[in-house]
Design an enzyme around this catalytic site. Structure first.
Site, PDB file in Angstrom:
ATOM      1  N   ASP A 115      23.133 153.839   8.678  1.00  0.00           N
ATOM      2  CA  ASP A 115      22.397 153.996   9.929  1.00  0.00           C
ATOM      3  C   ASP A 115      23.162 154.925  10.865  1.00  0.00           C
ATOM      4  O   ASP A 115      24.388 155.073  10.752  1.00  0.00           O
ATOM      5  CB  ASP A 115      22.229 152.629  10.615  1.00  0.00           C
ATOM      6  CG  ASP A 115      21.422 151.663   9.760  1.00  0.00           C
ATOM      7  OD1 ASP A 115      20.628 152.138   8.934  1.00  0.00           O
ATOM      8  OD2 ASP A 115      21.602 150.441   9.927  1.00  0.00           O
TER       9      ASP A 115
HETATM   10  N1  URA Z   1      23.369 147.877   6.217  1.00  0.00           N
HETATM   11  C1  URA Z   1      22.906 148.172   7.461  1.00  0.00           C
HETATM   12  O1  URA Z   1      22.257 147.353   8.087  1.00  0.00           O
HETATM   13  N2  URA Z   1      23.161 149.382   7.958  1.00  0.00           N
HETATM   14  C2  URA Z   1      23.895 150.328   7.307  1.00  0.00           C
HETATM   15  O2  URA Z   1      24.132 151.421   7.845  1.00  0.00           O
HETATM   16  C3  URA Z   1      24.393 150.001   6.028  1.00  0.00           C
HETATM   17  C4  URA Z   1      24.120 148.775   5.506  1.00  0.00           C
END
Ligand code: URA
Length: 241
Positions: A115
């Site tokens: 993310d």
């Molecule tokens: N899980 C998440 O919620 N976000 C990420 O960036 C990676 C794994």
């Protein structure tokens, strides 16, 4: 060049072809770069685009910047917050903007996604089969996340994360391969799948909330403490078994 020794021919390629394979432009642009004297091998300017060089272990420089030859580009980026892994980013710059142009021109892509607000270890490669190999659920490649949670992490939450929680898009429970509480608000979570927002959704499923997320390991690779956010380094694709 002399006859190959020991049976197997050494992989030798014209200098302009080598530059082309490493992302330094079109074949013509690479030939022009060589002709212009911008390329050195072994510290000597090499201005013959057709001269063959053995690629194994080759180091060359272009405009004074040294490059190692890599048949496959595989790099580890320390992703800072505020970058998107998407090819068409919408709200933040792309992680690709943190890499030098030759890597972008080779077509490196993130191996899975983090993310925009997640930091840490992101692999990128130009090898589609390798991306598939590293992200395929069949291979259970472990990924380690350091989670800062809004509410204190208790033993019940850890137990449920290990036993498995059901997320809203799949009736099959997802479980953490490991979940270790490191202090009141922090835990280290190892996952072997890569579902969308998986860590955030798993924490939400046990009644907590992710405040900060950092990936510290992916398969055999860990984030080197000496690599600052926004910096990258080469990896060897040979480490993928
Ligand atoms: N899980 C998440 O919620 N976000 C990420 O960036 C990676 C794994």
């Amino acid at each position: 060049m002399g006859a190959p020794q020991g049976g197997r021919a050494r992989d030798e390629r014209p200098l302009a072809d080598i530059l082309f394979s490493q992302g330094f432009g079109t074949r013509r642009e690479c030939a022009v770069r060589v002709l212009s004297g911008a390329v050195t091998v072994g510290g000597q300017v090499q201005d013959d685009p057709a001269r063959p060089w053995p690629v194994a272990g080759l180091r060359f420089s272009v405009d004074g910047v040294e490059w190692p030859f890599h048949a496959t580009a595989l790099v580890l980026l320390h992703k800072p917050a505020g970058y998107e892994c998407s090819q068409r980013p919408r709200h933040h710059p792309s992680v690709l903007s943190l890499l030098p142009e030759p890597l972008r021109r080779r077509g490196v892509q993130p191996v899975g996604r983090l993310d925009a607000d997640t930091t840490g270890l992101l692999l990128l490669t130009d090898d589609g089969a390798l991306i598939h190999r590293l992200t395929s659920p069949k291979h259970h490649e472990p990924k380690v996340y350091e989670v800062t949670a809004r509410h204190p992490v208790d033993a019940g939450q850890i137990e449920r994360l290990l036993a498995g929680v059901v997320l809203d898009d799949d009736p099959r429970p997802v479980r953490a391969a490991a979940a270790v509480r490191t202090d009141a608000h922090n835990l280290s979570l190892t996952l072997t799948e890569g579902k969308y927002h998986q860590v955030k959704r798993m924490l939400a499923a046990v009644g907590n909330r992710v405040e900060a997320l950092h990936r510290s390991a992916f398969g055999p690779w860990t984030l080197d403490a000496t690599l600052p956010p926004g910096q990258w380094r080469w990896l060897s694709a040979d480490q993928v078994s």
